[in-house]
Design a protein around this motif. Structure first.
Motif, mmCIF file in Angstrom:
data_model
loop_
_atom_site.group_PDB
_atom_site.id
_atom_site.type_symbol
_atom_site.label_atom_id
_atom_site.label_comp_id
_atom_site.label_asym_id
_atom_site.label_seq_id
_atom_site.Cartn_x
_atom_site.Cartn_y
_atom_site.Cartn_z
ATOM 1 N N LYS A 344 0.816 -1.224 0.000
ATOM 2 C CA LYS A 344 0.000 0.000 0.000
ATOM 3 C C LYS A 344 0.849 1.273 0.000
ATOM 4 C CE LYS A 344 -1.935 -1.846 3.545
ATOM 5 N NZ LYS A 344 -2.749 -2.147 4.750
ATOM 6 N N GLY A 345 2.090 1.147 -0.486
ATOM 7 C CA GLY A 345 2.954 2.326 -0.579
ATOM 8 C C GLY A 345 3.480 2.820 0.754
ATOM 9 N N ILE A 346 3.361 1.993 1.812
ATOM 10 C CA ILE A 346 3.779 2.434 3.148
ATOM 11 C C ILE A 346 5.289 2.622 3.214
ATOM 12 C CG2 ILE A 346 3.918 1.724 5.558
ATOM 13 C CD1 ILE A 346 1.153 0.513 5.277
ATOM 14 N N THR A 347 6.058 1.717 2.601
ATOM 15 C CA THR A 347 7.517 1.836 2.650
ATOM 16 C C THR A 347 7.984 3.133 1.992
ATOM 17 O OG1 THR A 347 7.761 -0.569 2.601
ATOM 18 C CG2 THR A 347 9.689 0.734 2.007
ATOM 19 N N LYS A 348 7.393 3.473 0.873
ATOM 20 C CA LYS A 348 7.745 4.727 0.202
ATOM 21 C C LYS A 348 7.433 5.931 1.086
ATOM 22 C CE LYS A 348 6.842 7.440 -3.970
ATOM 23 N NZ LYS A 348 6.069 7.535 -5.241
ATOM 24 N N LEU A 349 6.280 5.890 1.739
ATOM 25 C CA LEU A 349 5.925 6.987 2.642
ATOM 26 C C LEU A 349 6.872 7.052 3.834
ATOM 27 C CD1 LEU A 349 2.026 6.655 2.623
ATOM 28 C CD2 LEU A 349 3.402 8.414 1.501
ATOM 29 N N GLN A 350 7.303 5.889 4.320
ATOM 30 C CA GLN A 350 8.249 5.871 5.437
ATOM 31 C C GLN A 350 9.582 6.488 5.039
ATOM 32 O OE1 GLN A 350 8.215 1.692 6.384
ATOM 33 N NE2 GLN A 350 6.710 1.939 8.029
ATOM 34 N N VAL A 351 10.033 6.210 3.812
ATOM 35 C CA VAL A 351 11.277 6.819 3.329
ATOM 36 C C VAL A 351 11.120 8.327 3.236
ATOM 37 C CG1 VAL A 351 12.843 7.006 1.354
ATOM 38 C CG2 VAL A 351 12.047 4.756 2.101
ATOM 39 N N GLU A 352 9.992 8.784 2.694
ATOM 40 C CA GLU A 352 9.740 10.228 2.612
ATOM 41 C C GLU A 352 9.705 10.858 4.004
ATOM 42 O OE1 GLU A 352 6.122 10.563 0.449
ATOM 43 O OE2 GLU A 352 7.016 10.019 -1.495
ATOM 44 N N GLN A 353 9.142 10.118 4.948
ATOM 45 C CA GLN A 353 9.097 10.621 6.329
ATOM 46 C C GLN A 353 10.493 10.766 6.915
ATOM 47 O OE1 GLN A 353 7.430 7.998 9.433
ATOM 48 N NE2 GLN A 353 6.020 9.659 9.935
ATOM 49 N N THR A 354 11.354 9.781 6.676
ATOM 50 C CA THR A 354 12.723 9.870 7.203
ATOM 51 C C THR A 354 13.511 10.987 6.518
ATOM 52 O OG1 THR A 354 13.439 8.153 5.646
ATOM 53 C CG2 THR A 354 12.797 7.442 7.862
ATOM 54 N N LYS A 355 13.206 11.260 5.249
ATOM 55 C CA LYS A 355 13.862 12.380 4.565
ATOM 56 C C LYS A 355 13.459 13.710 5.197
ATOM 57 C CE LYS A 355 16.099 12.082 1.388
ATOM 58 N NZ LYS A 355 17.576 11.918 1.269
ATOM 59 N N ILE A 356 12.206 13.798 5.625
ATOM 60 C CA ILE A 356 11.763 15.000 6.344
ATOM 61 C C ILE A 356 12.521 15.133 7.658
ATOM 62 C CG2 ILE A 356 9.800 16.094 7.493
ATOM 63 C CD1 ILE A 356 7.992 14.819 5.388
ATOM 64 N N ASN A 357 12.721 13.999 8.340
ATOM 65 C CA ASN A 357 13.484 14.031 9.592
ATOM 66 C C ASN A 357 14.927 14.478 9.346
ATOM 67 O OD1 ASN A 357 11.319 13.187 11.168
ATOM 68 N ND2 ASN A 357 11.808 11.017 10.905
#
Length: 459
Positions: A344-357
């Motif tokens: 469901k695209g969760i891994t991609k969203l998690q990567v984007e979240q870590t980039k924000i961090n």
């Protein structure tokens, strides 16, 4: 014999008294104060616990290289009828099984190494957080220590003024008694002496207040006997010569608050790499060994076996526990792969979240550097302005001292009154106090710059 015994007793009591007196009169150095505060301060302890938590996380991450091994024992008993076709039969049985299995991660695109690297950065950052708190405490103690020194110097100034007022009173008393001066001269000398005694008392109270504040900063239980060692302070101070840019460059490389922010950027980047491994397959190796035992509770035979020669039927008896465990022993090896296809695209969203961090961590570094720059600029401004105040206060002290000398000589010659001497002495005492205040303010400003430059707090 009694006399000798009494001498020994008096000697022991004397030694005990000296020991207790010596302990109660202990004076703390600045380094002892800093060391004690760092060791016992609750904020430092809390941050040390946080560092210990991060260290345990690192140890657990390293343990992931090892296989996980577990054992299982199953016991099951059945009673009653069981369905066979369209009818049922009695099925009372007992089952016991045991197995030991091991599982080990073989491949996940370096997830373990990247997790260890990220956790290692967390440990380093927590260590820098501890150093930040230690530095802040040392700076607070240095400021309060100098405050004690300032109040002690003001007390000495007040005591000197009181001694001069005492001499003036003694002289006025003699001259009034012999009739060469009016009674008002003695009254003014008495009032002046009383004021100076009050100033000395207030100065002592201020010293006690400063020591009490120092004891509270150290979180000491027994503050009444607390005292500190006097430190030598030069009578003349030189202006500081370092620029803001020089101090700032040293601060960027030495201050733990900046180091912690830099390390947390690396930790955020490492976390991104950890999350990216979720795009790749996970290969796991498994191995297991086990055996089982089964017993029919309602009978001891499994059936009958016919002899091929005689045709006689002999019952087949159930094997015992140990025989079954030996005969049923088995092993298993497996290699499994978990291939991500769609989550469901969760891994991609998690990567984007870590980039924000990562961006937040970089922003935090810029904030820390900006705050550090402001603090250093403020410290530099305080140092320059305090030195100017100190220089003008020294000049004022010289002028008021000269005026006091003229007033005393004029009073001795009978050309001025005791009011003139009292006024001149008050002006001189105030000027001395201003010099002391400016001197310690400037000294603390210099120590703040030394602190930011990474030279520590040395008094």
């Amino acid at each position: 014999y009694n006399f000798s015994f009494m001498l020994k007793k008096v000697f022991c009591i004397s030694l005990l008294s000296i020991g207790v007196l010596g302990f109660s009169q202990k004076k703390w150095t600045i380094q002892e104060c800093v060391d004690y505060a760092i060791k016992n301060n609750l904020q430092v302890q809390a941050q040390m616990y946080n560092k210990d938590v991060q260290t345990k996380n690192l140890e657990m991450a390293k343990k992931e290289y090892l296989p996980s091994v577990s054992g299982t024992i199953n016991n099951n008993a059945n009673f009653g009828q069981t369905l066979v076709g369209t009818s049922s039969i009695r099925n009372d049985s007992y089952y016991n099984g045991a197995n030991v299995g091991a599982s080990m991660l073989v491949y996940n695109n370096g997830r373990l190494e990247k997790s260890i690297r990220k956790t290692g950065f967390d440990v380093e950052a927590s260590l820098q957080d501890v150093e930040t708190i230690k530095n802040n405490i040392a700076l607070q103690i240095a400021q309060q220590y100098l405050n004690v020194m300032l109040n002690r110097e003001i007390k000495k100034i007040s005591e000197s003024a009181m001694d001069n007022a005492q001499k003036l009173y003694d002289r006025a008393k003699i001259t009034t008694e012999v009739g060469t001066t009016a009674q008002t001269v003695l009254a003014e000398a008495t009032a002046s002496l009383a004021r100076e005694k009050q100033n000395v008392k207030m100065a002592q109270i201020n010293v006690d207040k400063a020591l009490f504040a120092m004891a509270q900063l150290l979180q000491l239980q027994d503050y009444k006997t607390f005292d500190v060692v006097d430190i030598p302070v030069p009578d003349k101070l030189a202006p500081q010569s370092e620029s803001v840019e020089e101090v700032l460059n040293m601060a960027y490389t030495s201050q733990p608050v900046v180091k912690a922010a830099e390390i947390r950027i690396k930790a955020a980047e490492a976390q991104t790499e950890v999350v990216r491994t979720n795009f790749y397959p996970t290969i796991t190796a498994n191995a297991a060994i086990g055996s089982f035992y089964n017993n029919l509770l309602n009978k001891n035979t499994l059936g009958y076996q016919q002899d091929p020669v005689t045709g006689a039927l002999t019952p087949v008896m159930e094997r015992n526990f140990f025989q079954q465990y030996s005969d049923n022993f088995g092993q298993q090896l497996s290699l499994s792969a978990n291939i991500p296809i769609f989550n469901k695209g969760i891994t991609k969203l998690q990567v984007e979240q870590t980039k924000i961090n990562e961006t937040l961590a970089k922003n935090n570094l810029e904030q820390q550097k900006f705050q550090l720059k402001q603090d250093i600029q403020q410290a530099q401004f305080n140092a320059d302005s305090n030195f100017e105040v100190y220089t003008s206060a020294v000049e004022a002290e010289k002028s008021t001292k000269l005026a006091l000398d003229f007033a005393e000589k004029s009073y001795e010659a009978g050309r001025s009154t005791i009011y003139d001497v009292t006024m001149a002495r008050n002006n001189y005492a105030n000027a001395q106090g201003s010099v002391a205040q400016a001197k310690y303010n400037y000294l603390f400003s210099i120590k703040v710059l030394d602190f930011y430059a990474g030279r520590g707090i040395n008094l």
